[in-house]
Write a protein that holds these residues in place. Structure first.
Motif, PDB file in Angstrom:
ATOM      1  N   GLN A 109      34.256   0.017  71.974  1.00 56.97           N
ATOM      2  CA  GLN A 109      33.639  -0.033  70.426  1.00 56.97           C
ATOM      3  C   GLN A 109      33.581   1.911  69.675  1.00 56.97           C
ATOM      4  OE1 GLN A 109      32.582  -2.659  69.029  1.00 56.97           O
ATOM      5  NE2 GLN A 109      31.228  -3.340  70.782  1.00 56.97           N
ATOM      6  N   LEU A 111      34.893   3.507  66.800  1.00 56.82           N
ATOM      7  CA  LEU A 111      35.315   3.389  64.978  1.00 56.82           C
ATOM      8  C   LEU A 111      37.062   3.275  64.844  1.00 56.82           C
ATOM      9  CD1 LEU A 111      32.765   5.442  63.140  1.00 56.82           C
ATOM     10  CD2 LEU A 111      32.247   2.601  64.355  1.00 56.82           C
ATOM     11  N   PRO A 112      37.072   2.243  64.831  1.00 58.24           N
ATOM     12  CA  PRO A 112      38.686   2.062  64.685  1.00 58.24           C
ATOM     13  C   PRO A 112      39.674   2.830  63.627  1.00 58.24           C
ATOM     14  CG  PRO A 112      37.761   0.079  63.804  1.00 58.24           C
ATOM     15  CD  PRO A 112      36.688   1.498  63.977  1.00 58.24           C
ATOM     16  N   THR A 113      38.687   3.148  62.124  1.00 65.08           N
ATOM     17  CA  THR A 113      39.234   4.387  61.791  1.00 65.08           C
ATOM     18  C   THR A 113      38.951   6.028  61.645  1.00 65.08           C
ATOM     19  OG1 THR A 113      37.228   3.804  59.914  1.00 65.08           O
ATOM     20  CG2 THR A 113      39.031   2.694  59.315  1.00 65.08           C
ATOM     21  N   LEU A 114      38.135   6.243  63.012  1.00 63.29           N
ATOM     22  CA  LEU A 114      38.408   7.729  63.083  1.00 63.29           C
ATOM     23  C   LEU A 114      38.969   8.175  64.584  1.00 63.29           C
ATOM     24  CD1 LEU A 114      34.191   8.017  63.495  1.00 63.29           C
ATOM     25  CD2 LEU A 114      36.240   8.948  61.077  1.00 63.29           C
ATOM     26  N   THR A 115      40.386   9.100  64.529  1.00 64.85           N
ATOM     27  CA  THR A 115      40.922   8.991  65.716  1.00 64.85           C
ATOM     28  C   THR A 115      40.245   9.606  66.788  1.00 64.85           C
ATOM     29  OG1 THR A 115      41.098  12.144  64.774  1.00 64.85           O
ATOM     30  CG2 THR A 115      42.120  10.271  63.907  1.00 64.85           C
ATOM     31  N   GLU A 118      37.558  12.476  66.041  1.00 63.60           N
ATOM     32  CA  GLU A 118      36.782  12.126  65.391  1.00 63.60           C
ATOM     33  C   GLU A 118      35.708  11.293  66.188  1.00 63.60           C
ATOM     34  OE1 GLU A 118      39.562  12.834  61.606  1.00 63.60           O
ATOM     35  OE2 GLU A 118      39.365  11.036  62.504  1.00 63.60           O
ATOM     36  N   MET A 121      33.813  13.667  67.907  1.00 65.25           N
ATOM     37  CA  MET A 121      32.875  14.821  66.931  1.00 65.25           C
ATOM     38  C   MET A 121      31.261  13.815  66.137  1.00 65.25           C
ATOM     39  SD  MET A 121      35.652  16.910  65.512  1.00 65.25           S
ATOM     40  CE  MET A 121      34.888  17.595  64.239  1.00 65.25           C
ATOM     41  N   LEU A 122      32.245  12.416  65.567  1.00 59.73           N
ATOM     42  CA  LEU A 122      30.609  10.883  65.772  1.00 59.73           C
ATOM     43  C   LEU A 122      28.501  11.432  65.781  1.00 59.73           C
ATOM     44  CD1 LEU A 122      30.232   9.410  63.142  1.00 59.73           C
ATOM     45  CD2 LEU A 122      30.151   7.445  64.684  1.00 59.73           C
ATOM     46  N   PRO A 123      29.223  11.435  66.929  1.00 58.16           N
ATOM     47  CA  PRO A 123      27.564  11.931  67.234  1.00 58.16           C
ATOM     48  C   PRO A 123      27.092  13.586  66.842  1.00 58.16           C
ATOM     49  CG  PRO A 123      29.013  10.878  69.020  1.00 58.16           C
ATOM     50  CD  PRO A 123      30.007  11.125  68.410  1.00 58.16           C
ATOM     51  N   ASP A 125      27.386  15.187  64.573  1.00 60.96           N
ATOM     52  CA  ASP A 125      28.322  14.936  63.000  1.00 60.96           C
ATOM     53  C   ASP A 125      26.486  14.613  62.541  1.00 60.96           C
ATOM     54  OD1 ASP A 125      29.313  15.374  60.021  1.00 60.96           O
ATOM     55  OD2 ASP A 125      28.948  12.860  60.450  1.00 60.96           O
ATOM     56  N   LEU A 126      26.126  12.769  63.481  1.00 65.03           N
ATOM     57  CA  LEU A 126      25.273  12.646  63.115  1.00 65.03           C
ATOM     58  C   LEU A 126      23.649  12.778  63.518  1.00 65.03           C
ATOM     59  CD1 LEU A 126      26.328   8.722  63.925  1.00 65.03           C
ATOM     60  CD2 LEU A 126      25.953   9.062  61.852  1.00 65.03           C
ATOM     61  N   ARG A 171      32.642  10.623  73.899  1.00 69.12           N
ATOM     62  CA  ARG A 171      32.047  10.557  73.459  1.00 69.12           C
ATOM     63  C   ARG A 171      30.521  10.530  74.045  1.00 69.12           C
ATOM     64  NH1 ARG A 171      32.089   5.046  69.441  1.00 69.12           N
ATOM     65  NH2 ARG A 171      31.785   4.158  71.337  1.00 69.12           N
TER      66      ARG A 171
ATOM     67  N   ARG B  11      38.924   7.001  54.711  1.00 68.62           N
ATOM     68  CA  ARG B  11      39.686   6.282  55.853  1.00 68.62           C
ATOM     69  C   ARG B  11      39.776   4.975  56.149  1.00 68.62           C
ATOM     70  NH1 ARG B  11      40.414   9.695  60.646  1.00 68.62           N
ATOM     71  NH2 ARG B  11      40.635  11.957  59.926  1.00 68.62           N
ATOM     72  N   VAL B 299      24.760   5.886  68.951  1.00 66.86           N
ATOM     73  CA  VAL B 299      25.182   6.586  69.237  1.00 66.86           C
ATOM     74  C   VAL B 299      24.430   7.948  68.485  1.00 66.86           C
ATOM     75  CG1 VAL B 299      27.200   6.055  69.833  1.00 66.86           C
ATOM     76  CG2 VAL B 299      26.991   7.009  67.768  1.00 66.86           C
ATOM     77  N   GLN B 305      21.298   7.415  57.521  1.00 67.69           N
ATOM     78  CA  GLN B 305      22.539   7.906  57.392  1.00 67.69           C
ATOM     79  C   GLN B 305      23.850   6.773  57.317  1.00 67.69           C
ATOM     80  OE1 GLN B 305      22.405   9.998  61.158  1.00 67.69           O
ATOM     81  NE2 GLN B 305      22.390  11.902  60.617  1.00 67.69           N
TER      82      GLN B 305
END
Lengths: 245, 800
Positions: A109, A111-115, A118, A121-123, A125-126, A171, B11, B299, B305
């Motif tokens: 799972q 996210l397909p459009t994040l490297t 990234e 880094m998402l959690p 960021d959130l 992640r 993206r 997550v 958000q």
């Protein structure tokens, strides 16, 4: 915030990271109500590596969803990482989950459009953890820990299943949560990669993390320190595993 | 550094470029249309009255017997009079085809002082100003309409039959008179010297008056009009007509109002379609990303958000679309404004794009998509992660499947893939409903616009069918009908002639006020030269006396009137009472005037011209071509000239048809612009909906292929499904077009003609949309299917 109600639950074990009392879960469907959990009690301490096993449909994934706050119980109480999960609303659950629990899914799972980096880094960021400038550094460190730093800038579609699962574990560790919950983390991996993922979990436990892992595979389950067997929505076995044997 | 969430947003947009472009285009088309339309409306509503008021239009116009400068000065000194100008309106005949001796009307106005005009000022475009003796200034629209050039000499024939050659040495701009293109009437301006040179008696016959005080106060306007009328009549002049243009309006506002109305409707339709398309696309996007939303929440992502990300995405799309649309809407508005300006003979251009239009565009482009997407996004963002992460819902079917299944069971010949294709659209109720609503709206609007076009043309046909003759000759005075028929019998090609009475009159209302001009025709009740389209009541019958049949426009303009009511006209100076026995479809409005028909015998007796005719109604041989009809009319005019019958003008019904068609052409052109834009937006919507349907089911396509389904089988399934949705939406489009057409016919008809248009449901529109919807459905389903079958089964099964 989460500790305010703690004193009202006398049965809570003081050093438990997960403290579950009589948790039930009933799903309503066109075919009628279906009770997935029928009154689960479970206590997990820090630095335990718990394998939850059971047949398909036994309720183990439902239990995992309750512990991570992804789903809500119909009855009972859940204290996870000092929070009364059963009383939190969706918004509070999200904030708590972001900092307290790292979740690893069977199908990665990402996210397909994040490297890869990234996604890690998402959690952060959130939840707003770590300063902006530090997030990239930390994510890279985590990818190094799971030995995939060289793939940091690739999109998930360009990674193998094993590589994706390593990114997913990185992640899960992003916000340095005390608890890692993994639902069939090796279910979609070949045995060699699965072995590497389990070794990773073992290292995390050694570093003080608590890992709760759902698996079908008895060999992998034996690598945990404790085994919880679920059948028909009930815990039918809860035992320590002798690592030496 | 940009946050990870926003990186995902950007993206996602970039990696799904086709979908992104589709949404941007959809919003951009809506923003473009709204911007261009709003700017056009603002400029038209600002500049048309402004330019018209700049010519100092008269508040009252009096048409009288000839009067001199002294009278102008006297009227100017009356209390309540702000400005006065006297002009001579001299109708002459203009030679337009010397080879066949064909003439047409030209109205020459004599202006005393070109440099010091007081009322209804004629603008100087170029050339001599004032023109020299023996030369004239031609109105610019008339010059273009006649295809003449500055410097060219023209031949005219005076009412006395004398021919003179005048040179066009200057070009003027007249906003008072109807553009030649619309009315078919052409105008020129000369000095008093030229009037004298033409052998005409000096003097004015039109008095233009501007008054002081509140020109919207009907009581005041009536009082000052009566006072000036009395003054003129007291000085021995006969006042033939008084005309009070609507205060703070201009003669062609019925056209510009209709244009604005149509544009507003177009804007609203495009906006509605765009809103549905945005909802549809965002719903599909949220559905497609449900699992990702679940992961984000798993997550640590909060609902706010997640919602913020997707609302931001929509806002970003809106901003991009607005920026894209802005320059195009400027170009579009300028083109539209110039188009309307040219048609109405005004000097219009966009100039500075109105800031209100920019603000409206930004609001529509950014806020509207965000607002319409808000419920969908909140619904998706609020979904509990467990539900978002599970397969729950993906295989849910609508209860409608039960009747669908029952229906499909009756078709045993259907293959499994065909059954799948037919069932698929019913899998998601909300998606199906949204798709159908959007497509039905697009189709319904498309069909309605084409119906409206057919209705307009049918209305014109109905009106033109009334005239079962080819031309009429306006005579300089009443002549014995028998004599006219004898002269006509000498002209080859003339099949028959009928004498009619004609009086430019006004209705005298019960409160003593008078309506604007009404043309009363005295027609033999059994005349074969008319074919009325009755809306209520009956046509004139032999034996009728004070019966009158009126055009529907008059009933709408004078709302106290109805069938069987009495109506009072001024005939030959006396008030005469008639009874309305019928209402017919007939062109007429406040600007061009209304027409009413009374029995010939009764009317001519009242007007003291029994057995005489004011106009000769003539029918050519049925085989005559339009060119031959013109030559026959010229020959008859010549015959009348030679036999001493004075001809004021000849009106060709084919010209009348062209003029009416020209006026309607503006509306038809706008309707076709509407059709094109609607087809574009509707097509976009259709393609988007179909594409998303297929993209959403990439996993299912993978399963079909995993179990041996060939590419061809996949194509068949998706295209059949597309056709199915297209077909169902077409049926709804038809149902929607029924009331929409009726409503549009009423609104447009009342705005343009003071009467509802004839209701026509054109099969062309319905069939064209069916073809379009099927073709686009197949194409837009097949294109994403090509991408889907290119993927390996493994890729498709993990497709997100």
């Amino acid at each position: 915030m989460f500790k305010s109600n703690r004193s009202t639950i006398p049965t809570t074990t003081p050093d438990a990271l997960i403290d579950i009392h009589g948790v039930t879960k009933t799903y309503q469907s066109d075919a009628g109500p279906c009770q997935a959990l029928k009154g689960i009690d479970l206590h997990v301490r820090e630095s335990e590596f718990v394998a939850v096993v059971g047949k398909s449909g036994s309720g183990k994934s439902t239990l995992i969803n309750m512990i991570t706050g992804i789903d809500r119980p119909t009855g009972g109480e859940l204290w996870v990482v000092n929070a009364p999960v059963h009383t939190l609303n969706e918004g509070q659950l999200a904030v708590w989950r972001g900092r307290a629990v790292g979740v690893v899914f069977q199908f990665f799972q990402l996210l397909p459009t994040l490297t890869a980096i990234e996604n890690v880094m998402l959690p952060m960021d959130l939840s707003g953890s770590f300063r902006n400038g530090e997030r990239h550094k930390r994510a890279l460190q985590l990818l190094e820990e799971v030995e995939i730093a060289d793939q940091a800038d690739k999109l998930p579609a360009n990674l193998s299943g094993g590589q994706q699962q390593r990114v997913a574990i990185a992640r899960a560790l992003a916000n340095d949560p005390p608890l890692i919950v993994a639902d069939e983390p090796t279910g979609n991996l070949d045995s060699r990669t699965a072995e590497a993922v389990i070794a990773l979990f073992e290292r995390l436990v050694q570093k003080g993390k608590t890992v709760l892992m759902v698996t079908h595979d008895p060999d992998l389950a034996r690598r945990a320190t404790r085994l919880v067997r679920i059948a028909d929505g009930l815990v039918i076995e809860d035992s320590a595993i002798d690592q030496v044997a | 550094m940009i946050s990870i969430r926003w990186r995902k947003v950007i993206r996602d947009l970039w990696l799904n470029r086709a979908r992104t472009i589709l949404i941007i285009l959809t919003i951009a088309v809506g923003v473009f249309a709204v911007g261009a339309i709003a700017a056009t409306q603002i400029i038209l509503q600002r500049d048309l009255p402004r330019q018209y008021n700049a010519i100092d239009p008269a508040h009252v116009v009096f048409t009288t017997t000839l009067f001199e400068d002294e009278m102008v000065k006297s009227v100017a000194s009356l209390d309540g009079v702000a400005a006065v100008e006297g002009r001579r309106n001299l109708p002459v005949r203009l030679l337009i085809d010397p080879a066949n001796n064909v003439w047409r009307d030209l109205f020459i106005f004599v202006i005393t002082d070109f440099e010091d005009q007081q009322v209804y000022k004629i603008g100087h475009e170029r050339g001599d100003w004032p023109p020299a003796k023996g030369a004239l200034v031609m109105e610019r629209g008339s010059l273009t309409y006649l295809g003449l050039q500055e410097g060219q000499a023209i031949t005219i024939k005076t009412p006395q039959g004398k021919q003179r050659s005048l040179q066009i040495t200057g070009i003027g701009h007249d906003l008072y008179h109807m553009p030649a293109f619309l009315e078919g009437t052409v105008y020129a301006y000369v000095t008093s010297d030229t009037l004298d040179w033409l052998g005409q008696e000096p003097g004015y016959n039109e008095l233009y008056v501007r008054v002081t005080g509140d020109v919207k106060d009907t009581g005041w306007m009536r009082a000052i009009t009566d006072e000036i009328s009395d003054y003129l009549e007291g000085a021995g002049h006969t006042v033939y007509y008084t005309y009070r243009p609507e205060a703070e309006s201009y003669p062609l506002d019925y056209i510009s109002d209709t244009v604005v109305l149509l544009l507003t409707m177009l804007g609203a339709l495009i906006l509605l379609l765009g809103a549905f398309l945005v909802i549809n696309t965002i719903t599909a996007l949220i559905t497609q990303q449900t699992r990702q939303i679940g992961v984000i929440k798993a997550v640590g992502g909060r609902t706010s958000q997640v919602a913020g990300m997707y609302l931001g995405m929509v806002a970003l799309l809106g901003i991009t679309a607005s920026l894209l649309a802005l320059p195009f809407s400027m170009i579009g508005a300028d083109a539209l404004i110039r188009f309307v300006g040219e048609l109405l003979n005004f000097d219009l251009s966009l100039g500075t794009f109105p800031p209100q239009a920019i603000l409206l565009q930004l609001a529509i482009g950014i806020l509207l998509p965000v607002l319409v997407a808000l419920p969908v996004i909140l619904g998706g963002a609020r979904r509990p992660p467990a539900q978002a992460l599970s397969e729950y819902g993906a295989s849910q079917v609508w209860k409608g499947m039960l009747w669908m299944d029952a229906l499909l069971r009756r078709l045993p010949a259907l293959t499994r893939p065909a059954l799948l294709a037919l069932r698929n659209p019913f899998r998601r109720r909300s998606r199906l409903i949204f798709s159908l609503v959007m497509l039905a709206l697009a189709g319904g609007s498309f069909i309605t616009v084409l119906n409206l076009r057919a209705s307009l043309l049918q209305t014109v046909d109905n009106m033109l069918a009334f005239w079962q003759y080819d031309f009429w000759v306006d005579l300089s005075r009443p002549y014995m009908v028998e004599r006219l028929q004898q002269e006509a019998a000498r002209v080859p090609g003339v099949e028959g002639l009928e004498g009619w009475g004609l009086e430019a009159t006004r209705r005298v209302r019960p409160d003593g006020s008078e309506s604007n001009n009404i043309f009363l025709f005295g027609v033999p009740p059994d005349s074969p030269y008319v074919l009325p389209t009755l809306m209520s009541g009956r046509w004139l019958e032999p034996g009728d006396t004070n019966a009158v049949v009126v055009g529907v426009g008059l009933i709408n303009a004078e709302p106290d009137l109805a069938l069987e009511d009495e109506i009072v006209f001024k005939i030959n100076g006396d008030e005469e009472t008639f009874r309305i026995v019928g209402v017919i479809e007939m062109l007429g409005n406040q600007t061009v005037g209304y027409t009413v028909y009374a029995p010939y015998d009764y009317y001519t007796r009242l007007a003291h011209k029994a057995h005489r005719a004011d106009i000769a109604i003539v029918r050519s041989q049925p085989t005559a071509t339009p060119g031959e009809k013109r030559i026959i009319a010229a020959a008859l005019e010549d015959q009348f000239d030679q036999s001493g019958v004075g001809v004021r003008s000849v009106m060709q019904m084919q010209d009348e048809r062209l003029e009416i068609n020209a006026a309607f052409g503006i509306i038809v052109v706008l309707l076709m612009v509407m059709v094109t834009l609607l087809a574009f937006v509707g097509g976009l919507g259709l393609m988007g909906t179909m594409s998303l349907n297929v993209i959403e089911r990439a996993r299912e396509i993978g399963v079909i292929r995993a179990f041996g389904g060939s590419n061809a089988a996949v194509f068949r399934i998706v295209t059949l499904e597309g056709i199915m949705i297209g077909g169902i939406s077409w049926l709804f489009s038809l149902l929607l077009a029924l009331p929409l057409t009726s409503w549009f016919c009423n609104v447009i008809g009342l705005s343009f003609l003071d009467m509802p248009l004839a209701y026509v449901f054109s099969p062309t529109g319905a069939l064209l949309w069916l073809a379009l919807v099927i073709l686009l459905a197949m194409l837009s389903s097949a294109l994403p299917a090509i991408n889907a079958v290119r993927l390996t089964v493994r890729e498709v099964l993990s497709y997100e």
